[in-house]
Design a protein around this motif. Structure first.
Motif, PDB file in Angstrom:
ATOM      1  N   GLY A  14       0.819  -1.214   0.000  1.00  0.00           N
ATOM      2  CA  GLY A  14       0.000   0.000   0.000  1.00  0.00           C
ATOM      3  C   GLY A  14       0.846   1.253   0.000  1.00  0.00           C
ATOM      4  N   GLN A  15       0.170   2.390  -0.048  1.00  0.00           N
ATOM      5  CA  GLN A  15       0.856   3.669   0.047  1.00  0.00           C
ATOM      6  C   GLN A  15      -0.056   4.666   0.754  1.00  0.00           C
ATOM      7  OE1 GLN A  15       1.737   5.006  -3.918  1.00  0.00           O
ATOM      8  NE2 GLN A  15      -0.354   4.742  -4.650  1.00  0.00           N
ATOM      9  N   ASP A  16       0.483   5.852   0.976  1.00  0.00           N
ATOM     10  CA  ASP A  16      -0.270   6.909   1.659  1.00  0.00           C
ATOM     11  C   ASP A  16      -0.769   6.458   3.030  1.00  0.00           C
ATOM     12  OD1 ASP A  16       0.061   8.514  -0.616  1.00  0.00           O
ATOM     13  OD2 ASP A  16      -1.743   7.698  -1.544  1.00  0.00           O
ATOM     14  N   GLY A  17       0.056   5.673   3.720  1.00  0.00           N
ATOM     15  CA  GLY A  17      -0.280   5.261   5.076  1.00  0.00           C
ATOM     16  C   GLY A  17      -1.069   3.969   5.189  1.00  0.00           C
ATOM     17  N   THR A  18      -1.444   3.368   4.071  1.00  0.00           N
ATOM     18  CA  THR A  18      -2.160   2.095   4.115  1.00  0.00           C
ATOM     19  C   THR A  18      -1.164   0.952   4.222  1.00  0.00           C
ATOM     20  OG1 THR A  18      -3.965   2.973   2.777  1.00  0.00           O
ATOM     21  CG2 THR A  18      -3.782   0.591   2.918  1.00  0.00           C
ATOM     22  N   VAL A  19      -1.355   0.104   5.219  1.00  0.00           N
ATOM     23  CA  VAL A  19      -0.472  -1.041   5.443  1.00  0.00           C
ATOM     24  C   VAL A  19      -1.284  -2.314   5.290  1.00  0.00           C
ATOM     25  CG1 VAL A  19       1.044  -2.220   7.079  1.00  0.00           C
ATOM     26  CG2 VAL A  19       0.975   0.287   7.028  1.00  0.00           C
ATOM     27  N   PHE A  20      -0.957  -3.110   4.276  1.00  0.00           N
ATOM     28  CA  PHE A  20      -1.590  -4.409   4.084  1.00  0.00           C
ATOM     29  C   PHE A  20      -0.801  -5.443   4.885  1.00  0.00           C
ATOM     30  CE2 PHE A  20      -3.024  -1.948   0.483  1.00  0.00           C
ATOM     31  CZ  PHE A  20      -4.358  -2.306   0.374  1.00  0.00           C
ATOM     32  N   VAL A  21      -1.445  -6.015   5.897  1.00  0.00           N
ATOM     33  CA  VAL A  21      -0.737  -6.906   6.809  1.00  0.00           C
ATOM     34  C   VAL A  21      -0.498  -8.258   6.154  1.00  0.00           C
ATOM     35  CG1 VAL A  21      -1.607  -5.732   8.836  1.00  0.00           C
ATOM     36  CG2 VAL A  21      -2.927  -7.618   7.869  1.00  0.00           C
ATOM     37  N   GLN A  22       0.434  -9.011   6.729  1.00  0.00           N
ATOM     38  CA  GLN A  22       0.798 -10.322   6.200  1.00  0.00           C
ATOM     39  C   GLN A  22       0.420 -11.406   7.201  1.00  0.00           C
ATOM     40  OE1 GLN A  22       2.059 -10.378   3.141  1.00  0.00           O
ATOM     41  NE2 GLN A  22       2.206  -8.162   3.025  1.00  0.00           N
ATOM     42  N   HIS A  99     -18.517 -14.228   7.097  1.00  0.00           N
ATOM     43  CA  HIS A  99     -17.536 -14.779   8.045  1.00  0.00           C
ATOM     44  C   HIS A  99     -17.144 -13.769   9.115  1.00  0.00           C
ATOM     45  CE1 HIS A  99     -13.740 -12.808   6.677  1.00  0.00           C
ATOM     46  NE2 HIS A  99     -14.271 -12.843   5.470  1.00  0.00           N
ATOM     47  N   LEU A 100     -16.861 -14.312  10.310  1.00  0.00           N
ATOM     48  CA  LEU A 100     -16.597 -13.496  11.489  1.00  0.00           C
ATOM     49  C   LEU A 100     -15.131 -13.111  11.648  1.00  0.00           C
ATOM     50  CD1 LEU A 100     -18.783 -15.383  14.129  1.00  0.00           C
ATOM     51  CD2 LEU A 100     -19.064 -12.997  13.470  1.00  0.00           C
ATOM     52  N   ASP A 101     -14.208 -13.973  11.241  1.00  0.00           N
ATOM     53  CA  ASP A 101     -12.795 -13.720  11.528  1.00  0.00           C
ATOM     54  C   ASP A 101     -12.232 -12.632  10.621  1.00  0.00           C
ATOM     55  OD1 ASP A 101     -13.176 -15.610   9.432  1.00  0.00           O
ATOM     56  OD2 ASP A 101     -11.068 -16.158   9.516  1.00  0.00           O
ATOM     57  N   SER A 102     -11.189 -11.967  11.099  1.00  0.00           N
ATOM     58  CA  SER A 102     -10.592 -10.870  10.327  1.00  0.00           C
ATOM     59  C   SER A 102      -9.089 -10.831  10.571  1.00  0.00           C
ATOM     60  CB  SER A 102     -11.224  -9.531  10.713  1.00  0.00           C
ATOM     61  OG  SER A 102     -10.975  -9.240  12.079  1.00  0.00           O
ATOM     62  N   TRP A 103      -8.403  -9.985   9.801  1.00  0.00           N
ATOM     63  CA  TRP A 103      -6.954  -9.845   9.923  1.00  0.00           C
ATOM     64  C   TRP A 103      -6.587  -8.844  11.004  1.00  0.00           C
ATOM     65  CZ3 TRP A 103      -2.840 -11.680   6.451  1.00  0.00           C
ATOM     66  CH2 TRP A 103      -3.265 -12.769   5.693  1.00  0.00           C
ATOM     67  N   GLN A 104      -5.295  -8.845  11.370  1.00  0.00           N
ATOM     68  CA  GLN A 104      -4.861  -8.152  12.577  1.00  0.00           C
ATOM     69  C   GLN A 104      -4.616  -6.660  12.400  1.00  0.00           C
ATOM     70  OE1 GLN A 104      -3.039 -10.257  10.758  1.00  0.00           O
ATOM     71  NE2 GLN A 104      -0.841  -9.824  10.816  1.00  0.00           N
ATOM     72  N   GLY A 105      -4.664  -6.147  11.161  1.00  0.00           N
ATOM     73  CA  GLY A 105      -4.311  -4.749  10.950  1.00  0.00           C
ATOM     74  C   GLY A 105      -5.311  -3.758  11.503  1.00  0.00           C
ATOM     75  N   ALA A 106      -6.589  -4.166  11.567  1.00  0.00           N
ATOM     76  CA  ALA A 106      -7.641  -3.267  12.062  1.00  0.00           C
ATOM     77  C   ALA A 106      -8.767  -4.128  12.635  1.00  0.00           C
ATOM     78  CB  ALA A 106      -8.139  -2.357  10.932  1.00  0.00           C
ATOM     79  N   THR A 107      -9.986  -3.618  12.613  1.00  0.00           N
ATOM     80  CA  THR A 107     -11.097  -4.322  13.256  1.00  0.00           C
ATOM     81  C   THR A 107     -11.923  -5.175  12.300  1.00  0.00           C
ATOM     82  OG1 THR A 107     -12.460  -2.338  12.992  1.00  0.00           O
ATOM     83  CG2 THR A 107     -11.308  -2.615  15.092  1.00  0.00           C
ATOM     84  N   SER A 259      -6.069  -4.681   5.595  1.00  0.00           N
ATOM     85  CA  SER A 259      -5.170  -3.553   5.853  1.00  0.00           C
ATOM     86  C   SER A 259      -5.513  -2.863   7.176  1.00  0.00           C
ATOM     87  CB  SER A 259      -5.268  -2.522   4.711  1.00  0.00           C
ATOM     88  OG  SER A 259      -6.353  -1.633   4.917  1.00  0.00           O
ATOM     89  N   ASN A 260      -4.679  -1.885   7.523  1.00  0.00           N
ATOM     90  CA  ASN A 260      -4.926  -1.101   8.736  1.00  0.00           C
ATOM     91  C   ASN A 260      -6.056  -0.094   8.550  1.00  0.00           C
ATOM     92  OD1 ASN A 260      -3.377   0.468   6.943  1.00  0.00           O
ATOM     93  ND2 ASN A 260      -2.520   1.693   8.600  1.00  0.00           N
ATOM     94  N   MET A 261      -6.632  -0.024   7.361  1.00  0.00           N
ATOM     95  CA  MET A 261      -7.739   0.885   7.097  1.00  0.00           C
ATOM     96  C   MET A 261      -9.101   0.201   7.210  1.00  0.00           C
ATOM     97  SD  MET A 261      -6.397   3.821   6.494  1.00  0.00           S
ATOM     98  CE  MET A 261      -4.788   4.517   6.095  1.00  0.00           C
ATOM     99  N   ASP A 262      -9.118  -1.076   7.567  1.00  0.00           N
ATOM    100  CA  ASP A 262     -10.377  -1.811   7.594  1.00  0.00           C
ATOM    101  C   ASP A 262     -11.129  -1.548   8.899  1.00  0.00           C
ATOM    102  OD1 ASP A 262     -12.456  -3.386   6.915  1.00  0.00           O
ATOM    103  OD2 ASP A 262     -11.371  -5.289   6.973  1.00  0.00           O
ATOM    104  N   SER A 263     -11.576  -0.304   9.019  1.00  0.00           N
ATOM    105  CA  SER A 263     -12.235   0.137  10.249  1.00  0.00           C
ATOM    106  C   SER A 263     -13.647   0.660   9.954  1.00  0.00           C
ATOM    107  CB  SER A 263     -11.410   1.242  10.921  1.00  0.00           C
ATOM    108  OG  SER A 263     -11.324   2.371  10.076  1.00  0.00           O
ATOM    109  N   TYR A 264     -14.376   0.896  11.009  1.00  0.00           N
ATOM    110  CA  TYR A 264     -15.779   1.320  10.936  1.00  0.00           C
ATOM    111  C   TYR A 264     -15.971   2.540  10.033  1.00  0.00           C
ATOM    112  CZ  TYR A 264     -20.378   2.893  12.596  1.00  0.00           C
ATOM    113  OH  TYR A 264     -21.686   3.300  12.670  1.00  0.00           O
TER     114      TYR A 264
END
Length: 308
Positions: A14-22, A99-107, A259-264
């Protein structure tokens, strides 16, 4: 580890502050600890890289703490239903889920709290209307999707069909013949634009008729195409009618997915209301029609990997 390293720094795509987690390596309870891999934003990573290439020492203070929140190592599906009322059809099933589960970058708001929320809202709509479905409507919120559709595959295996590892033939469970259809949402916050047929052209006229009332809401497309990467595949893989809706992509792949942008704040409320309305209608129509939805031919059984 032999060289005394304490962590690896990886650069996000990502760019502009977006972090795609691994992924952090194996998630098995008995697996050894994974080597620490920290994903940095592109801008931070390249800044460090430039300093190192210029011979300027870079010092980082690192404090990372992780743990499994379910020590038994199991995932849990959440299942509920509205019982059917027709004496002849009440044991047949129409399902919907996400599905309920999600990645660790956001909520995990767009992947996939949005899908779970709209499916629960679709059921709430049907309950509020006081409808009496002929078939049973069953909602499932899956666990383990991100690790390989584990929740939905296990459910299908126990309730509908699995492959005998000795004879390499299908074993059909009692509910297999009673199953009508499964509808899934898992592509972000964007409104429904149509539905994928999963190469089952027998559904085309049915779904075109069901979408017709929602033309003014932007849902018109019925495509023969397959789509993958989510829980409808568990049903489609054993020859059961399982479908994912086509959604407006918004910024799903470019900004929020894993990513870390996956928020409400990246949810679009009006789009979610549109999804819930259309899903409720599809589920109701499937529960009320005289016949179950038509099926494709049973696929060849396969074993291993992410198969059955």
């Amino acid at each position: 580890m032999k060289e005394g390293a304490v962590a690896i720094l990886s650069m996000s795509r990502g760019q502009d502050g977006t972090v795609f987690v691994q992924g952090g390596g194996s998630y098995a309870v008995d697996a050894p600890p994974n080597f620490l891999d920290i994903v940095l934003s592109m801008e931070d990573y390249l800044s460090i890289q430039r300093l190192v290439k210029s011979g300027i020492p870079v010092h980082l203070d690192v404090d990372v703490q992780t743990e499994f929140s379910n020590p038994d190592g199991k995932g849990y599906n959440v299942v509920a239903e509205i019982k059917g009322t027709d004496p002849k059809l009440k044991d047949e099933l129409v399902m919907l889920g996400g599905h309920l589960d999600s990645w660790q970058g956001a909520t995990g708001a767009t992947d996939n709290a949005a899908g779970c929320a709209v499916m629960m809202e679709a059921v709430r709509i049907l309950k509020a209307l006081g409808v009496k479905p002929r078939r049973t409507i069953r909602i499932a919120l899956w666990s383990g999707e991100e690790e390989g559709l584990l929740g939905s595959r296990a459910y299908v295996k126990h309730h509908f069909a699995e492959v005998d590892t000795v004879t390499k033939k299908w074993i059909l469970k009692p509910e297999y013949d009673k199953f009508s259809s499964y509808f899934n949402i898992d592509n972000g916050t964007g409104k429904i634009r149509g539905i994928y047929l999963q190469e089952n052209d027998k559904e085309r006229e049915i779904f075109q008729e069901w979408l017709a009332p929602f033309k003014d809401l932007g849902a018109t497309t019925v495509t023969i195409s397959n789509t993958g990467g989510t829980d409808h595949q568990a049903f489609d893989g054993v020859g059961l009618p399982g479908f994912q809706f086509i959604q407006d992509p918004i910024e799903y792949e470019t900004r929020t997915h894993h990513s870390n942008m996956d928020s409400y704040d990246h949810l679009i409320y009006d789009d979610l209301k549109q999804i819930a309305t259309i899903v409720a209608s599809f589920v109701y129509n499937a529960a009320m029609r005289d016949e179950k939805l038509p099926r494709k031919p049973m696929p060849e059984p396969r074993i291993g990997g992410r198969g059955f």
